[in-house]
Design an enzyme around this catalytic site. Sequence first.
Site, PDB file in Angstrom:
ATOM      1  N   GLU A 176       0.823  -1.207   0.000  1.00 52.26           N
ATOM      2  CA  GLU A 176       0.000   0.000   0.000  1.00 52.26           C
ATOM      3  C   GLU A 176       0.858   1.258   0.000  1.00 52.26           C
ATOM      4  O   GLU A 176       1.964   1.272   0.531  1.00 52.26           O
ATOM      5  CB  GLU A 176      -0.903   0.046   1.236  1.00 52.26           C
ATOM      6  CG  GLU A 176      -2.185  -0.730   1.123  1.00 52.26           C
ATOM      7  CD  GLU A 176      -3.112  -0.475   2.298  1.00 52.26           C
ATOM      8  OE1 GLU A 176      -4.334  -0.634   2.122  1.00 52.26           O
ATOM      9  OE2 GLU A 176      -2.621  -0.135   3.395  1.00 52.26           O
ATOM     10  N   GLU A 185      -8.611   2.678   5.468  1.00 53.84           N
ATOM     11  CA  GLU A 185      -8.892   2.878   6.888  1.00 53.84           C
ATOM     12  C   GLU A 185     -10.130   3.746   7.109  1.00 53.84           C
ATOM     13  O   GLU A 185     -10.946   3.467   7.998  1.00 53.84           O
ATOM     14  CB  GLU A 185      -7.679   3.511   7.576  1.00 53.84           C
ATOM     15  CG  GLU A 185      -6.469   2.603   7.687  1.00 53.84           C
ATOM     16  CD  GLU A 185      -6.640   1.524   8.751  1.00 53.84           C
ATOM     17  OE1 GLU A 185      -7.639   1.554   9.495  1.00 53.84           O
ATOM     18  OE2 GLU A 185      -5.758   0.653   8.836  1.00 53.84           O
ATOM     19  N   ASP A 231       3.141   6.732  25.247  1.00 55.13           N
ATOM     20  CA  ASP A 231       2.092   6.248  26.143  1.00 55.13           C
ATOM     21  C   ASP A 231       2.741   5.976  27.489  1.00 55.13           C
ATOM     22  O   ASP A 231       3.472   4.998  27.654  1.00 55.13           O
ATOM     23  CB  ASP A 231       1.442   4.985  25.581  1.00 55.13           C
ATOM     24  CG  ASP A 231       0.199   4.574  26.343  1.00 55.13           C
ATOM     25  OD1 ASP A 231       0.252   4.576  27.585  1.00 55.13           O
ATOM     26  OD2 ASP A 231      -0.825   4.234  25.710  1.00 55.13           O
ATOM     27  N   GLU A 289     -13.235   2.253   9.096  1.00 53.14           N
ATOM     28  CA  GLU A 289     -13.520   2.811  10.416  1.00 53.14           C
ATOM     29  C   GLU A 289     -14.743   3.721  10.444  1.00 53.14           C
ATOM     30  O   GLU A 289     -15.488   3.737  11.434  1.00 53.14           O
ATOM     31  CB  GLU A 289     -12.294   3.573  10.931  1.00 53.14           C
ATOM     32  CG  GLU A 289     -11.088   2.671  11.179  1.00 53.14           C
ATOM     33  CD  GLU A 289      -9.869   3.428  11.664  1.00 53.14           C
ATOM     34  OE1 GLU A 289      -8.930   2.778  12.138  1.00 53.14           O
ATOM     35  OE2 GLU A 289      -9.854   4.679  11.568  1.00 53.14           O
TER      36      GLU A 289
END
EC number: 3.1.3.-
Length: 248
Positions: free
Chosen positions: A132, A141, A167, A145
């Site tokens: 891709e 996507e 995170d 989604e």
Amino acid sequence: MNFYRSSIISQIIKYNRRLAKSIICEDDSQIITLTAFVNQCLWCHKRVSVSAILLTTDNKILVCNRRDSFLYSEIIRTRNMSRKKRLFLNYSNYLNKQERSILSSFFSLDPATIDNDRIDAIYPGGILKRGENVPECLSREIKEEVNIDNSFVFIDTRFFIHGIIEDTIINKFFEVIFFVGRISLTSDQIIDTFKSNHEIKDLIFLDPNSGNGLQYEIAKYALDTAKLKCYGHRGCYYESLKKLTEDD
């Protein structure tokens, strides 16, 4: 910038002119460093996500609410049982109610009673599949989604924003490339066609002129950057995502 060895930032800096000063935005679980570049030569590493910050015709920013929290996904993914339990016991307030119930039964453990129902929000996008390119990834996507066809989406490829996401709960770093775009639909039209799926539970729409939180700060930086002169770019000003897919 976060103290993290980026997989692509050195190449981005080498081949793309910096467009705007970096900013850092953070909340109680994430620290995000954003840097805008003129799109002169961009390719994406297989571990880097590509996302779109999209404005509707009624001037709303499209944001997706994840079905699973970031913490729940990490607990399920990790194979280390001790780490699973530690994350659950120490950070259960970063789970939603259903996730806490599932994990309580699984571990036969009861964390401190928490009433909040955690919702993690993201911009539509994901990691490129083998073979891709960026337009193809965004097209797939956004369809998966949000259930929006790429013929309704227009992307400003004159510039892009590189993001490093730390995170702080799971102690991991992620990289993302953001593009700004528009959708030729209203927020109500998008809601009417949206179908809840295994990744996205529902959609929310932010006011670009006022708000708070990470997603608002990311969007504000991106929309402010879009007003700058992108001299030397090799992209297009709001080109149809469908056409970009066909051209590439």
